[in-house]
Design an enzyme around this catalytic site. Structure first.
Site, mmCIF file in Angstrom:
data_model
loop_
_atom_site.group_PDB
_atom_site.id
_atom_site.type_symbol
_atom_site.label_atom_id
_atom_site.label_comp_id
_atom_site.label_asym_id
_atom_site.label_seq_id
_atom_site.Cartn_x
_atom_site.Cartn_y
_atom_site.Cartn_z
ATOM 1 C CB SER A 261 -0.827 -0.148 1.041
ATOM 2 O OG SER A 261 -0.111 0.129 2.248
ATOM 3 C CE LYS A 262 -0.827 7.896 0.214
ATOM 4 N NZ LYS A 262 0.396 8.532 0.913
ATOM 5 N NE ARG A 263 -1.287 5.722 6.140
ATOM 6 C CZ ARG A 263 -1.212 6.914 5.691
ATOM 7 N NH1 ARG A 263 0.038 7.200 5.087
ATOM 8 N NH2 ARG A 263 -1.838 8.005 5.694
ATOM 9 N N GLY A 265 5.079 2.564 1.404
ATOM 10 C CA GLY A 265 6.136 3.235 0.575
ATOM 11 C C GLY A 265 6.459 4.408 1.737
ATOM 12 C CG ASP A 266 3.910 7.439 2.596
ATOM 13 O OD1 ASP A 266 4.344 7.702 1.335
ATOM 14 O OD2 ASP A 266 2.537 7.804 2.533
#
Length: 511
Positions: A261-263, A265-266
């Site tokens: 998920s994008k999370r 990556g962050d």
RNA sequence: GCUACAUUCGUCUAGAGGUCUAGGACAUCAGAUUCUCAUUCUGAAGAUCGCGGGUUCGAAUCCCGCAUGUAGUACCA
């Protein structure tokens, strides 16, 4: 075999996820390999989740990546075909109506709240053959009542009527034969009166049929609803032209389990989107591969190998090569954990193929931002010297700053270990020797230095490292005389004089 | 819970009954090269093939069970 026509059909709800990029890539490879067509269709049937700019973002991303489409929202056509589902609104209604007329679907008036109540009342509630008899729909309500509600403009949905107890088999190009019993399927909503739009399930079947899609290549999260889609093809009478399915394995988070998920990556510090994206609602910006300095070719190669392999030991593939060798039977069935380190390695490889000039032009932009104005020729020489040690153009600054800015500090450890007594004098003597080389020549300078070190029985490593320290400020970098060559004699001399003064007299006034 | 799918080095994977004392790549470590760092090259370490049963002369490969994981289970796609 009829013409290969595939589609990539994202929902414009935000930036394009890297998993979506891979799905599009496999669609693209398959289409090109078979001389077929690839279509970009926007699935915006959920008006409440629409995000401005998302569609353009998707188009821009593919352009950057080099994935081209034959038909799609961004490609004009003479037939007046729209590839945006919200603009195809009138098309779907007739199919929903047809299904209702044939008794293969029905109208339901239950409000979301009422269904929610049922869900709380019965564990495992699902709207299906067992439960629809106790709901408010055209199967339970008298015809007159249904008509009255319709006349009153009451909101309703059309639900597919699933007959229980039937085994539905789907032949997936990747997963093989998957059989599922219709009893576990629910009567999915296929059309809603609130916005006059179909849900994904109906829209996708209708469009795939109308657009003559031959192969549906999509993520594995769709496998569970594939039987419903098969049923829809049958109900609509299109079973004989139903596309082939290929469900791609998921891309998993690098640590632990679950979808990337994008999370993640962050959290782990890498991009999940091809391009930088700013969410128009929250204003939150997410990094992109392009902005992080990744080359599109590297991303393509990396993604191609994440879940697919050629069966040979080849690792580096151009898009053309991928088109040649890609095949579904070499796509793995299990999810693949995302490994950014491998992406970096690919980027390193691809960056090496770039010309010094290309890299220099880009690096010059970074230099300008740092307030350094210098000639492209100078930058090119530096790039030629250092490019093999970098994975990203931006790494160049860390590797080369001393070519632009004289050191302002000297590595204490190197001084302690290597700057022995008389080092200053020796370095100044070496400088005098180098000064005699007119015009400057790095080989001659090197030879003279070596002679001096040998004649005076100096320690080679200590002397050279201290010389380096004076120019670079640290014990790192390429061949010392290459540095001297690029810096020029005058600058070299100044730096050595300054370093000697600073280190031996503890005089940092000129720094 | 239910349904489906998956399970080989840390990671991506090769493997379609004997050629597997399981191959490659990334990452890791070591050596070589070098004044240094990096690159590069060479090498090492790293997988009792999730577990348990079968089938077979022989199984990572076929079958069954179990475990674990993931996905789906929305008037989202």
């Amino acid at each position: 075999m009829s013409e290969v026509r595939v589609r990539f059909a994202p929902s414009p709800t935000g930036a394009l996820h890297i998993g979506g990029v891979r799905t599009a890539l496999y669609n693209y490879l398959f289409a090109r390999q078979n001389g077929g067509k690839i279509i970009l269709r926007i699935e915006d049937t959920d008006s409440s989740r629409f995000v401005a700019g998302a569609e353009q973002y998707i188009i821009d991303s593919f352009q950057w990546l080099g994935i081209t489409f034959d038909e799609g929202v961004h490609i004009p056509n003479n037939e007046g075909i729209s590839y945006r589902q919200s603009e195809r609104k009138p098309i779907y209604k007739q199919y929903a109506d047809e299904l209702v007329k044939k008794g293969l679907a029905y109208i339901a008036f239950d409000t979301p709240e009422e269904i929610e109540t049922k869900r709380k009342e019965f564990s495992n509630f699902q709207y299906d053959a067992q439960t629809r008899t106790m709901m408010k729909n055209s199967l339970t309500l008298p015809a007159a009542e249904v008509q009255r509600r319709l006349d009153n403009q009451e909101q309703y949905v059309v639900r597919i009527k699933i007959e229980p107890g039937e085994d539905i088999e789907i032949n997936d190009l990747i997963c093989g034969n998957v059989r599922i019993n219709s009893s576990v399927l629910d009567d999915k909503v296929i059309w809603k009166s609130s916005d006059g739009l179909p849900t994904y399930h109906l829209a996708n079947i209708v469009d795939d049929h109308l657009m003559k899609i031959s192969h549906v290549i999509r993520g594995a999260e769709w496998l569970p609803s594939a039987p419903l889609h098969v049923l829809l093809y049958r109900y609509l009478g299109w079973a004989d032209t139903m596309p082939q399915f290929a469900h791609l394995p998921l891309i998993l988070k690098p640590d632990g389990n679950g979808k990337l998920s994008k999370r993640d990556g962050d959290r782990l510090g890498f991009p999940v989107f091809p391009l930088q994206w700013t969410d128009p609602k929250t204003g939150e910006t997410s990094m992109g591969y392009r902005e992080q300095g990744y080359l599109p070719e590297a991303i393509i190669n990396f993604l191609a190998l994440l879940g697919w392999n050629p069966g040979t030991e080849q690792e580096i593939f151009s898009m053309e090569e991928l088109i040649q060798v890609f095949s579904f039977n070499r796509v793995s069935k299990s999810g693949a954990k995302f490994d950014i380190e491998k992406a970096k390695w690919f980027n390193h490889k691809y960056l090496q193929n770039k010309s010094d000039q290309e890299i220099s032009v880009e690096f010059q932009q970074i230099l300008i931002q740092k307030g350094i104005d210098t000639s492209l020729i100078y930058v090119e020489q530096i790039v030629a010297l250092l490019k093999e040690r970098i994975s990203f153009v931006a790494d160049l600054w860390e590797q080369s700053h001393y070519f632009f800015i004289a050191p302002t500090a000297y590595d204490e450890q190197v001084i302690r270990k290597r700057w022995k007594e008389n080092m200053g004098n020796n370095l100044l003597e070496i400088i005098k020797l180098i000064e005699t080389v007119q015009p400057f020549d790095k080989t001659k300078a090197h030879d003279l230095t070596m002679d001096y070190i040998q004649q005076n029985e100096l320690h080679l490593g200590h002397t050279m490292n201290c010389f380096r320290l004076a120019l670079v400020g640290a014990a790192k970098g390429p061949d010392l005389f290459e540095i001297v060559n690029l810096l020029g004699f005058e600058e070299t001399k100044q730096r050595v004089v300054r370093a000697v003064d600073c280190i031996e007299n503890k005089n940092s006034s000129h720094l």
